[in-house]
Design an enzyme around this catalytic site. Structure first.
Site, PDB file in Angstrom:
ATOM      1  N   TRP A  81     -16.926  54.460  36.319  1.00  0.00           N
ATOM      2  CA  TRP A  81     -18.205  54.705  36.994  1.00  0.00           C
ATOM      3  C   TRP A  81     -18.006  55.263  38.493  1.00  0.00           C
ATOM      4  CZ3 TRP A  81     -23.405  53.527  36.976  1.00  0.00           C
ATOM      5  CH2 TRP A  81     -24.016  53.403  38.280  1.00  0.00           C
ATOM      6  N   ASN A 116     -20.490  56.182  41.996  1.00  0.00           N
ATOM      7  CA  ASN A 116     -21.901  56.433  42.805  1.00  0.00           C
ATOM      8  C   ASN A 116     -21.549  57.064  43.958  1.00  0.00           C
ATOM      9  OD1 ASN A 116     -21.196  53.449  42.752  1.00  0.00           O
ATOM     10  ND2 ASN A 116     -22.759  53.259  44.297  1.00  0.00           N
ATOM     11  N   ASP A 117     -22.074  56.607  45.038  1.00  0.00           N
ATOM     12  CA  ASP A 117     -22.014  57.177  46.326  1.00  0.00           C
ATOM     13  C   ASP A 117     -20.641  57.894  46.829  1.00  0.00           C
ATOM     14  OD1 ASP A 117     -24.094  55.482  46.223  1.00  0.00           O
ATOM     15  OD2 ASP A 117     -23.875  54.495  48.101  1.00  0.00           O
ATOM     16  N   GLN A 176     -17.650  55.399  45.865  1.00  0.00           N
ATOM     17  CA  GLN A 176     -17.648  54.356  45.232  1.00  0.00           C
ATOM     18  C   GLN A 176     -17.569  54.114  43.705  1.00  0.00           C
ATOM     19  OE1 GLN A 176     -19.843  51.045  46.970  1.00  0.00           O
ATOM     20  NE2 GLN A 176     -18.265  52.341  48.119  1.00  0.00           N
ATOM     21  N   ARG A 195     -26.067  47.849  56.039  1.00  0.00           N
ATOM     22  CA  ARG A 195     -25.120  48.522  55.304  1.00  0.00           C
ATOM     23  C   ARG A 195     -24.901  49.978  55.566  1.00  0.00           C
ATOM     24  NH1 ARG A 195     -28.389  46.618  51.272  1.00  0.00           N
ATOM     25  NH2 ARG A 195     -29.340  48.023  49.763  1.00  0.00           N
ATOM     26  N   ASP A 196     -23.906  50.738  55.117  1.00  0.00           N
ATOM     27  CA  ASP A 196     -23.746  52.058  55.269  1.00  0.00           C
ATOM     28  C   ASP A 196     -23.425  52.790  56.380  1.00  0.00           C
ATOM     29  OD1 ASP A 196     -23.982  51.425  52.459  1.00  0.00           O
ATOM     30  OD2 ASP A 196     -26.131  52.103  52.545  1.00  0.00           O
ATOM     31  N   GLU A 212     -30.970  53.086  52.651  1.00  0.00           N
ATOM     32  CA  GLU A 212     -29.557  53.061  52.565  1.00  0.00           C
ATOM     33  C   GLU A 212     -28.928  54.342  52.918  1.00  0.00           C
ATOM     34  OE1 GLU A 212     -28.981  50.256  48.817  1.00  0.00           O
ATOM     35  OE2 GLU A 212     -29.782  52.362  48.037  1.00  0.00           O
TER      36      GLU A 212
HETATM   37  N1  DQQ Z   1     -24.310  51.961  46.950  1.00  0.00           N
HETATM   38  C1  DQQ Z   1     -23.619  51.385  47.708  1.00  0.00           C
HETATM   39  C2  DQQ Z   1     -24.248  50.713  48.980  1.00  0.00           C
HETATM   40  C3  DQQ Z   1     -25.373  51.545  49.134  1.00  0.00           C
HETATM   41  C4  DQQ Z   1     -25.761  51.852  47.949  1.00  0.00           C
HETATM   42  C5  DQQ Z   1     -22.837  50.240  46.711  1.00  0.00           C
HETATM   43  C6  DQQ Z   1     -26.546  52.945  47.526  1.00  0.00           C
HETATM   44  O1  DQQ Z   1     -23.495  50.633  50.168  1.00  0.00           O
HETATM   45  O2  DQQ Z   1     -26.441  50.986  49.973  1.00  0.00           O
HETATM   46  O3  DQQ Z   1     -22.161  50.863  45.899  1.00  0.00           O
HETATM   47  O4  DQQ Z   1     -26.243  53.840  46.391  1.00  0.00           O
END
Ligand code: DQQ
Length: 464
Positions: free
Chosen positions: A24, A26-27, A43, A142-143, A198
């Site tokens: 997997w 993601n970001d 991620q 976050r982020d 986010e």
């Molecule tokens: N994905 C992360 C977070 C963020 C979100 C977690 C956005 O930090 O807010 O995998 O896709």
């Protein structure tokens, strides 16, 4: 690295977009151009194509196009990040690459440093921001996104104020370890721009400041262009970064040539079961260079380095395209190609490009410009014979000025379709046809004759 041949759906696995060897993603995280190399963290769950047990994956590139996978950079192994090493950025602290990320749970901000970009040490001061500002009822925290201005480091942290709306909280620090909360740099309206923001990015571009964020629950990316004075951001223009329905959480950085470049997460729009069987989920967009138009809106174009992937080239002569007729771009077919089309719609009410599956012409995705509606859309209602994948029509507003041609750039890579129109409108989509063989572009016009000014295409190489 390729997937084992025993896996199904290999025909959907992109070949020139970045993705991890398996699992997997993601970001995009921690983007930085450091000592002549581009670093992309992300991620990642290496074990399975589901969003669990997230770590920071890592890859490096000399040209933003070809990538080498590196060992996992951050794992959830401390009390303050045992439930997740979530999204963050990377800064160069006097020669020391320093990741600033969110540890979970609860959401706190942490840092990790490296001597060699290979092994990472979490700071003893962690968490460096241990809680949201007192007195604020936040919907998330976050982020972090960090930049340097004279003697200070500044950070924005994505957040939201209960019952009010998404916000970015502004902090500053001398040393990345002790942070002082300043104020919210911008507060949105829950009904219009979501309840929690986010993955904010906040930076100066020319004489303006730009904020982009991925609001919950909108599931798309908003950007604002404006001014930043006395810790307050005043937006003057608001836009959408990509209305294709699968583009999220982009992160940008400035490279040594001064370019602002972003990657965004392209999520899957097939059921989780299909991703798990395939063994992978999530792709990064092509790197997009961001600039500002004279009217103050953002412009996006794939970085010039991508032309290194070009192989066979096709060039069609200028010609009329009559309603009901099609121009098939012979020579462009397969899973990996790029094309550029400059079209004067003239009196044609509609025109565009059908992306037709070569082995089964009933599977077709349509990129359609409608003069009457002032929209550009991607229609996936006939993209696939698989019943269970998403089939929708996504549209973005697009009107041409008097005499302005439609300038479409398309990038096709197995299940990824990126469409750029006149540099300011992006529609990125995922398509999962049944069967192998790839696609071929067919140009069409409806309700009138359009004029094709320039049509070029290239077969593109894989990057691995
Ligand atoms: N994905 C992360 C977070 C963020 C979100 C977690 C956005 O930090 O807010 O995998 O896709």
């Amino acid at each position: 690295m390729s997937q084992p041949q025993t896996r199904p759906y290999t025909e959907h696995r992109p070949a020139y977009h970045f993705l991890p060897p398996a699992g997997w993603m993601n970001d995009p995280n921690g983007l930085i151009h450091f000592r002549g190399e581009y670093h992309l963290f992300y991620q990642h769950n290496p074990e399975s194509a589901v969003p669990r047990n997230i770590v920071w994956g890592h890859a490096v590139s000399k040209d933003l196009v070809h990538w080498k996978h590196l060992p996992i950079a951050l794992r959830p192994d401390k009390p303050y990040d045992k439930d997740g090493v979530w999204t963050g950025c990377m800064v160069d602290d006097g020669g020391v690459p320093t990741a600033v990320y969110t540890g979970v749970h609860p959401e706190v901000q942490c840092i990790a440093t490296s001597k060699d970009m290979m092994s990472w040490e979490k700071a003893p001061e962690n968490p460096v921001i241990a809680a949201p500002p007192p007195g604020l009822q936040v919907t998330g925290f976050r982020d972090p996104y960090v930049w340097r201005s004279r003697d200070w480091w500044y950070a924005v942290v994505g957040s939201g104020i209960q019952d009010v709306g998404g916000t970015i909280l502004l902090y500053r620090s001398r040393d990345l370890r002790r942070w002082e909360y300043l104020e919210p740099a911008l507060v949105g309206e829950k009904a219009k721009t979501g309840e929690m923001w986010e993955c904010p990015n906040f930076f100066q571009l020319g004489r303006k400041w730009v904020l982009w964020t991925s609001p919950v629950p909108l599931g798309r990316v908003l950007y604002f262009v404006g001014t930043f004075r006395n810790h307050r951001f005043t937006p003057e223009y608001q836009g959408e970064m990509d209305l294709g329905g699968c583009f999220y959480a982009p992160q940008g950085f400035r490279d040594a040539r001064g370019r602002r470049i972003l990657f965004g997460w392209l999520w899957e729009t097939r059921p989780e079961k299909m991703s798990v069987e395939a063994g992978w989920a999530g792709v990064q967009s092509l790197p997009r260079q961001v600039s500002l138009s004279p009217e103050g809106r953002l412009l996006f174009k794939p970085v010039a380095e991508l032309s290194r992937l070009r192989r066979e080239h096709v060039n069609l002569p200028a010609q009329l395209l009559r309603s009901g007729e099609e121009v098939v771009v012979k020579g462009i077919a397969g899973d990996c190609w790029e094309m550029f089309a400059e079209i004067h719609p003239q009196e044609a009410q509609k025109c565009g490009i059908r992306i037709v599956h070569t082995a089964d012409e009933a599977q077709v995705t349509t990129v359609l410009f409608s003069q009457a509606n002032g929209t550009l859309s991607v229609d996936r209602s006939h993209s696939s014979r698989y019943e269970e994948v998403a089939r929708d029509v996504r549209s973005a507003p697009l009107s041409l000025k008097d005499g302005e041609p439609l300038r479409l750039r398309l990038f096709v890579d197995h299940s990824v379709l990126e469409v750029y129109a006149n540099e300011h409108t992006c529609l990125t989509s995922r398509i999962y046809p049944q069967g192998t063989g790839g696609y071929q572009p067919h140009l069409f016009a409806e309700e009138g004759t359009a004029r094709l000014m320039r049509i070029e295409g290239w077969i593109l190489d894989a990057i691995w």
